[in-house]
Design an enzyme around this catalytic site. Structure first.
Site, PDB file in Angstrom:
ATOM      1  CG  ASP A 141      41.084  69.720  40.884  1.00  0.00           C
ATOM      2  OD1 ASP A 141      42.228  69.336  41.161  1.00  0.00           O
ATOM      3  OD2 ASP A 141      40.147  69.744  41.711  1.00  0.00           O
TER       4      ASP A 141
ATOM      5  CE  LYS B 127      42.711  65.896  49.106  1.00  0.00           C
ATOM      6  NZ  LYS B 127      41.746  66.269  48.074  1.00  0.00           N
TER       7      LYS B 127
HETATM    8  C1  LIG Z   1      40.698  67.170  47.943  1.00  0.00           C
HETATM    9  C2  LIG Z   1      40.413  67.729  46.619  1.00  0.00           C
HETATM   10  C3  LIG Z   1      39.997  69.055  46.472  1.00  0.00           C
HETATM   11  C4  LIG Z   1      39.734  69.973  47.657  1.00  0.00           C
HETATM   12  O1  LIG Z   1      40.891  70.242  48.366  1.00  0.00           O
HETATM   13  P1  LIG Z   1      40.902  70.685  49.912  1.00  0.00           P
HETATM   14  O2  LIG Z   1      42.358  70.907  50.164  1.00  0.00           O
HETATM   15  O3  LIG Z   1      40.310  69.564  50.699  1.00  0.00           O
HETATM   16  O4  LIG Z   1      40.092  71.924  50.013  1.00  0.00           O
HETATM   17  C5  LIG Z   1      39.766  69.527  45.191  1.00  0.00           C
HETATM   18  N1  LIG Z   1      39.918  68.746  44.113  1.00  0.00           N
HETATM   19  C6  LIG Z   1      40.318  67.457  44.219  1.00  0.00           C
HETATM   20  C7  LIG Z   1      40.464  66.631  42.986  1.00  0.00           C
HETATM   21  C8  LIG Z   1      40.580  66.903  45.468  1.00  0.00           C
HETATM   22  O5  LIG Z   1      40.948  65.627  45.565  1.00  0.00           O
END
Ligand SMILES: *Cc1c(COP(=O)(O)O)cnc(C)c1O
Length: 390
Positions: free
Chosen positions: A174, A199
């Site tokens: 991720d 993000k």
């Molecule tokens: C926000 C976030 C997610 C989830 O993303 P969404 O777009 O809210 O579904 C997954 N991993 C990390 C590290 C995040 O900051």
């Protein structure tokens, strides 16, 4: 355009763009159609097949940024994560993930995986031993997040990819916190990169989207499940996201620069107990971060000394917004103990070093001096409170 050796800002601005053959406009036209011809065409298009012109445009850009063959975009980061995990993990399989996992991913694993008969283990730390000791006969995937949330710990990506390769299994990261501007894990042999495009890719706190990048084969496997689950992204949001990503390179560098300055400023402040930022020399993995990251991101955490009430600090801020989520151009701050880690027991929070005084700060692109002034007056308010009480 010769797409070999392009710089990241050129990739952000141009790669994938749909040519406006009709009017010669400068940007990708937005195709809203949910119905396309099926006779005499190369590709049968339908939004849920993840192959409208705008979807493809964005996937090309993301694949290029992540130095991969292909990519897919989703309606949220969690749609990208759940589809990827379920595409590769089947009944009887096992996955190793870090304990400090993003809350949504943690919930997906502990609330849903038992329904599919998928096993999992959480690595207690970030070292090779922490991961390797959990690998079993049926382990199919190593999943990591680096930097981690909220303490910004760094996992050695080369170590993870080597470990995965030596067991013939897939490595997934991720990569949301770093963004492809600060970290391209494919360089270190990681197979699959996932993003919450909500993000840094979106970057303006107004888009919810997700993305995954990898080899043609891996993306094909994910696509096979994605078209059945149906978590595709809406056409207008895709178009907005393409617009946002044109400035991602310069935005993220501005975030990096501000966070570096602010981490250093916070570190010398007498009311601040500790600052967690991979760009600081005293960060436990600073040398590793320098090796595998191009920038240290706009994310940092800091701890206000125990005797002070962080709620008073948060209330006194006038520029920085106490709010959920992260990575927008505007500075936002939150208390993990009250939000992302609020459901953990106090003992578990303590074990994970999430104190009540810990604040996760998503440093925006406002002028660093203005951000620092706001922090300074907030910290001074804490001192005054103490005096009033006496
Ligand atoms: C926000 C976030 C997610 C989830 O993303 P969404 O777009 O809210 O579904 C997954 N991993 C990390 C590290 C995040 O900051």
């Amino acid at each position: 355009m010769n797409e070999k050796n392009l710089g990241v800002n050129t990739i952000c601005t141009h790669v994938g763009e749909v040519e406006d053959k009709q009017f010669k406009g400068a940007i990708s036209p937005l195709y809203m159609s949910t119905s396309y011809a099926y006779e005499d065409v190369e590709i049968k298009r339908y939004p849920r097949y993840f192959n409208t012109p705008n979807q493809e445009a964005l996937c090309k850009k993301i694949a290029k940024l992540e130095k991969c063959e292909n990519a897919l975009i989703f309606g949220s980061g969690m749609a990208a994560i759940s589809t990827t995990l379920l595409a590769f993990l089947h009944t009887g399989d096992h996955v190793v993930l870090p304990q400090t996992l993003y809350g949504g991913t943690f919930n997906l694993v502990v609330e849903e995986f038992h329904k599919f008969g998928i096993e999992y283990s959480f690595a207690k730390g970030f070292s090779e031993d922490d991961f390797s000791e959990l690998i079993q006969e049926n382990t199919k995937m190593l999943f990591v997040e680096s930097p981690s949330n909220p303490l910004m710990r760094i996992t050695d990506l080369k170590m993870i990819s080597n470990l995965a390769k030596s067991h013939g299994i897939i490595s997934v990261i991720d990569n949301t916190f770093a963004s492809p501007i600060n970290q391209t894990p494919a360089d270190f042999g990681i197979d699959i990169m996932i993003h919450s495009a909500t993000k840094y890719m979106g970057g303006h706190s107004d888009i919810c989207a997700g993305a995954v990048a990898g080899s043609d084969d891996h993306i094909k496997t994910i696509w096979n499940l994605a078209k059945n689950l149906g978590g595709s992204l809406s056409d207008y949001t895709i178009w907005l996201l393409e617009r946002s990503m044109k400035t991602m390179g310069i935005r993220v560098r501005a975030h990096n620069e501000n966070a570096n300055k602010i981490a250093e400023w916070l570190e010398q402040h007498p009311l601040v107990e500790k600052v967690y930022y991979p760009g600081l020399r005293n960060h436990p993995e600073h040398e590793l971060a320098k090796k595998q990251m191009l920038g240290f991101t706009g994310m940092l955490s800091f701890e206000i000394k125990e005797s002070y009430d962080v709620r008073i600090f948060l209330k006194s801020l006038t520029l920085i917004k106490p709010s959920m989520s992260l990575a927008g151009v505007e500075s936002t701050i939150l208390s993990p103990a009250k939000t992302s880690h609020g459901l953990l027991t106090p003992e578990e929070r303590k074990r994970q070093n999430i104190s009540d005084g810990l604040l996760r700060f998503s440093v925006g692109i406002e002028d660093a001096n203005d951000i620092i002034s706001d922090l300074e007056q907030g910290l001074e308010t804490l001192l005054k409170e103490i005096k009033n009480e006496n």
